[in-house]
Design a protein around this motif. Structure first.
Motif, PDB file in Angstrom:
ATOM      1  N   VAL A   2       0.841  -1.194   0.000  1.00  0.00           N
ATOM      2  CA  VAL A   2       0.000   0.000   0.000  1.00  0.00           C
ATOM      3  C   VAL A   2       0.877   1.246   0.000  1.00  0.00           C
ATOM      4  O   VAL A   2       1.786   1.385   0.808  1.00  0.00           O
ATOM      5  CB  VAL A   2      -0.946   0.016   1.212  1.00  0.00           C
ATOM      6  CG1 VAL A   2      -1.734   1.313   1.236  1.00  0.00           C
ATOM      7  CG2 VAL A   2      -1.885  -1.173   1.152  1.00  0.00           C
ATOM      8  N   LYS A   3       0.596   2.137  -0.933  1.00  0.00           N
ATOM      9  CA  LYS A   3       1.345   3.379  -1.048  1.00  0.00           C
ATOM     10  C   LYS A   3       0.380   4.536  -1.282  1.00  0.00           C
ATOM     11  O   LYS A   3      -0.807   4.344  -1.509  1.00  0.00           O
ATOM     12  CB  LYS A   3       2.318   3.310  -2.232  1.00  0.00           C
ATOM     13  CG  LYS A   3       3.551   2.483  -2.024  1.00  0.00           C
ATOM     14  CD  LYS A   3       4.454   2.649  -3.244  1.00  0.00           C
ATOM     15  CE  LYS A   3       5.775   1.925  -3.063  1.00  0.00           C
ATOM     16  NZ  LYS A   3       6.658   2.102  -4.243  1.00  0.00           N
ATOM     17  N   GLN A   4       0.967   5.731  -1.279  1.00  0.00           N
ATOM     18  CA  GLN A   4       0.231   6.891  -1.755  1.00  0.00           C
ATOM     19  C   GLN A   4       0.755   7.236  -3.146  1.00  0.00           C
ATOM     20  O   GLN A   4       1.955   7.138  -3.409  1.00  0.00           O
ATOM     21  CB  GLN A   4       0.413   8.081  -0.819  1.00  0.00           C
ATOM     22  CG  GLN A   4      -0.551   8.105   0.356  1.00  0.00           C
ATOM     23  CD  GLN A   4      -0.589   9.465   1.025  1.00  0.00           C
ATOM     24  OE1 GLN A   4       0.449  10.078   1.239  1.00  0.00           O
ATOM     25  NE2 GLN A   4      -1.778   9.929   1.360  1.00  0.00           N
ATOM     26  N   TYR A   5      -0.167   7.640  -4.014  1.00  0.00           N
ATOM     27  CA  TYR A   5       0.198   8.038  -5.368  1.00  0.00           C
ATOM     28  C   TYR A   5      -0.358   9.429  -5.648  1.00  0.00           C
ATOM     29  O   TYR A   5      -1.522   9.716  -5.338  1.00  0.00           O
ATOM     30  CB  TYR A   5      -0.361   7.061  -6.399  1.00  0.00           C
ATOM     31  CG  TYR A   5       0.342   5.720  -6.413  1.00  0.00           C
ATOM     32  CD1 TYR A   5       1.385   5.473  -7.301  1.00  0.00           C
ATOM     33  CD2 TYR A   5      -0.038   4.713  -5.533  1.00  0.00           C
ATOM     34  CE1 TYR A   5       2.036   4.246  -7.313  1.00  0.00           C
ATOM     35  CE2 TYR A   5       0.601   3.478  -5.537  1.00  0.00           C
ATOM     36  CZ  TYR A   5       1.641   3.256  -6.431  1.00  0.00           C
ATOM     37  OH  TYR A   5       2.284   2.048  -6.443  1.00  0.00           O
ATOM     38  N   LYS A  51      -9.341   6.927   0.938  1.00  0.00           N
ATOM     39  CA  LYS A  51      -8.297   6.578  -0.041  1.00  0.00           C
ATOM     40  C   LYS A  51      -8.065   7.712  -1.043  1.00  0.00           C
ATOM     41  O   LYS A  51      -7.137   7.656  -1.846  1.00  0.00           O
ATOM     42  CB  LYS A  51      -8.686   5.307  -0.800  1.00  0.00           C
ATOM     43  CG  LYS A  51      -8.668   4.049   0.051  1.00  0.00           C
ATOM     44  CD  LYS A  51      -8.977   2.824  -0.783  1.00  0.00           C
ATOM     45  CE  LYS A  51      -8.900   1.549   0.060  1.00  0.00           C
ATOM     46  NZ  LYS A  51      -9.185   0.341  -0.754  1.00  0.00           N
ATOM     47  N   LEU A  84      -4.246  12.914  -4.118  1.00  0.00           N
ATOM     48  CA  LEU A  84      -3.493  11.777  -3.585  1.00  0.00           C
ATOM     49  C   LEU A  84      -4.435  10.586  -3.491  1.00  0.00           C
ATOM     50  O   LEU A  84      -5.572  10.702  -3.023  1.00  0.00           O
ATOM     51  CB  LEU A  84      -2.939  12.094  -2.198  1.00  0.00           C
ATOM     52  CG  LEU A  84      -1.731  13.037  -2.121  1.00  0.00           C
ATOM     53  CD1 LEU A  84      -1.401  13.337  -0.666  1.00  0.00           C
ATOM     54  CD2 LEU A  84      -0.522  12.449  -2.829  1.00  0.00           C
ATOM     55  N   THR A  86      -4.624   6.421  -2.225  1.00  0.00           N
ATOM     56  CA  THR A  86      -3.960   5.429  -1.377  1.00  0.00           C
ATOM     57  C   THR A  86      -4.326   4.021  -1.821  1.00  0.00           C
ATOM     58  O   THR A  86      -5.501   3.707  -2.038  1.00  0.00           O
ATOM     59  CB  THR A  86      -4.359   5.610   0.097  1.00  0.00           C
ATOM     60  OG1 THR A  86      -4.036   6.946   0.492  1.00  0.00           O
ATOM     61  CG2 THR A  86      -3.626   4.634   0.993  1.00  0.00           C
ATOM     62  N   GLU A 152       5.745   9.580  -1.086  1.00  0.00           N
ATOM     63  CA  GLU A 152       5.917   9.282   0.327  1.00  0.00           C
ATOM     64  C   GLU A 152       6.180  10.586   1.076  1.00  0.00           C
ATOM     65  O   GLU A 152       6.714  11.544   0.503  1.00  0.00           O
ATOM     66  CB  GLU A 152       7.071   8.293   0.533  1.00  0.00           C
ATOM     67  CG  GLU A 152       6.802   6.922  -0.099  1.00  0.00           C
ATOM     68  CD  GLU A 152       7.994   5.982  -0.019  1.00  0.00           C
ATOM     69  OE1 GLU A 152       8.942   6.317   0.727  1.00  0.00           O
ATOM     70  OE2 GLU A 152       7.974   4.942  -0.682  1.00  0.00           O
TER      71      GLU A 152
END
Length: 541
Positions: A2-5, A51, A84, A86, A152
């Motif tokens: 899981v990341k943020q984009y 998200k 953003l 998630t 990040e």
């Protein structure tokens, strides 16, 4: 994982879609449809809960689902947004693909409903043919682009944002075109797509046959859209207009949005240029855009980006509608962040332009006290081609953006003004918003007041006669010596006065004109400035 984009999502085309207009309503609807499609995209992403975090423009989930009805008819969202998301890359990609599908569906739904309204009495098979033709045209037109970039917290936000923007630009440069077969007569408005026909048109059809099929189709439009012979100027669709699917959607947008928002008292018919131009037959188009917006968004931290976004939201959703809304006949077409487009009557345009510019520099109402904006202002006859005037306004805005003040060295922060008369004469100049501590608009209004009350405008024509021979046709950028300009203005001022002017009055008013001369690019531009002031005086009379 899981990341943020970080994502930038864009809906277009903008310029060609909005500029294809024969009426002010076409122009408004083009802007509003793009704003609506962006709203639909944001609405879809808000369904993903925490998200999704919107960064620009600043509009909450509640505002998306329950818009402010007092300004509902104003296109207040730009054609792109930054957010953003998630999740892992697969989840985020799926979110954006679903969002893209929702936008395409929203546009096609608008078109389908427009056909149902416009041709309510047509047989089902003929309506299906119209819907299928228009869907292909819309699919070949609409451009949706989006990119994602891993983000990040420890990363520098501006670096990631610039990388994302760069990738989006690269994708747009490599865009794919959807080809559709077209054999018929072109749309009366855009002249780029086939006009809709309820009867199949093939390559073997003659011109006469195609014209008959179009006439038979469009003569069967529903009663509210038939031309009223006694009110031809305000007909929703005239008897000689045959529209494509895209332009049909634009022309019926008001009807669609009344139903969509369940807001029957909103979305009233937009004033025509004829109405705005009363009683002097001329009106103004004002186009304004914030200067150096990349600099304002270039902070290293995401909080800076959010703050700028929030301030621009206040300016576009509250300040601009309030200023233009107080105009007796003015009409705001769009206000999306730092840019806006408005149609205004002559007697109010300088005041409104001034208020918009300095509100943008207000810490509460706009972006920041150090922020500036540049604009294009074109004044033309009510019968002039709307499409041509919009293109000219855009060129003027660009000239203002490229202005460099030879006195202060400051760039941009200017207003380019043009007057196109019915006879074909064109006068154009670029002036800074400020001359020293004074607002240029106040100087212009002071001179117009003088011309109306204390001074014959024959001095302008005598001045032109004196200096025109000194301007080379091959070098129109040349500037005659300042002292000669000042001496001649002083002489002509005294000769043209309608009453005895004191030496101090002459000195102050000549000084205002010389200050204008200092800040224009050439003597020819100064002559055009004088002609524009004389035009304002005549129209105010």
């Amino acid at each position: 994982m899981v990341k943020q984009y970080l994502t930038v999502f864009s809906v277009g085309p903008v310029q060609s879609f909005i500029a294809s207009a024969r009426k002010t309503e076409d122009l408004w609807s083009g802007s509003f449809i793009l704003s609506h499609l962006v709203r639909e995209a944001i609405k879809q992403l808000y369904k993903y809960g925490d998200k999704f975090s919107l960064l620009f423009p600043m509009i909450t989930e509640n505002e998306v689902n329950n818009p402010n009805k007092s300004n509902l008819h104003i296109a207040s969202l730009p054609n792109r947004f930054t957010a953003l998301l998630t999740g892992n890359s697969t989840e985020v990609t799926k979110m954006l693909k679903n969002t893209e599908a929702a936008v395409r569906h929203a546009f096609i739904h608008m078109y389908s409903q427009s056909i149902q309204l416009l041709f309510s009495d047509l047989p089902t098979k003929q309506k299906e043919l119209l819907i299928e033709t228009g869907k292909k045209q819309i699919e070949s037109l609409i451009e949706i682009y989006w990119v994602i970039e891993p983000f990040e917290e420890e990363m520098e936000f501006n670096e990631i944002r610039e990388r994302t923007e760069s990738r989006l630009a690269a994708i747009k440069n490599d865009k794919q075109f959807i080809q559709i077969e077209q054999h018929g007569l072109t749309c009366s408005v855009c002249q780029g797509r086939d006009a809709l026909s309820a009867y199949p048109i093939t390559e073997s059809d003659s011109y006469g046959s195609m014209k008959k099929k179009l006439a038979d189709t469009w003569n069967k439009r529903s009663q509210p859209f038939l031309q009223n012979k006694d009110n031809d100027e305000h007909a929703r669709i005239k008897d000689n207009e045959f529209l494509c699917g895209v332009c049909t959607t634009k022309r019926l947008a008001r009807d669609y949005f009344k139903r969509y928002y369940s807001y029957p008292t909103g979305f009233e018919s937009f004033k025509s240029t004829i109405k705005i131009s009363e009683p002097d037959h001329y009106y103004a188009i004002l186009m304004v855009d914030g200067d150096n917006m990349g600099k304002w968004f270039s902070g290293a931290h995401i909080e800076n980006y959010r703050d700028v976004s929030s301030r621009l939201a206040t300016f576009s959703k509250e300040t601009v509608p309030d200023i233009v809304g107080k105009s007796s006949k003015g009409m705001l077409i769009y206000a999306g962040g730092d840019d806006l487009l408005a149609f205004l009557p002559l007697n109010e345009v300088l005041d409104i332009a001034e208020k918009l510019r300095y509100s943008f520099s207000d810490d509460q109402k706009g972006l920041n006290h150090n922020a500036t904006s540049s604009g294009g202002l074109i004044i033309a006859h009510k019968k002039a081609s709307l499409k041509t005037l919009l293109n000219e306004a855009r060129k003027l805005e660009s000239k203002a953006k490229n202005y460099k003040n030879k006195v202060s060295g400051e760039e941009k922060n200017a207003l380019a003004i043009a007057v196109h008369t019915r006879s074909g004469e064109k006068s154009e100049t670029v002036l800074p918003w400020n001359i020293g501590e004074a607002k240029t608009s106040q100087i212009l209004k002071r001179i117009i007041h003088l011309l109306k009350n204390d001074l014959s405008d024959t001095f302008i024509y005598q001045f032109i006669e004196s200096f025109y021979p000194l301007i080379s046709v091959k070098d129109s950028s040349r500037k005659v010596d300042r002292s000669l300009i000042e001496a001649e203005l002083s002489r002509l001022f005294k000769r043209s006065a309608k009453r005895k002017l004191s030496e101090e009055e002459v000195r102050n008013d000549v000084n205002n004109l010389v200050l204008l001369y200092d800040h224009v690019q050439s003597t020819m531009d100064f002559i055009y400035t004088l002609k524009i002031l004389s035009f304002f005086k005549r129209k105010e009379d």
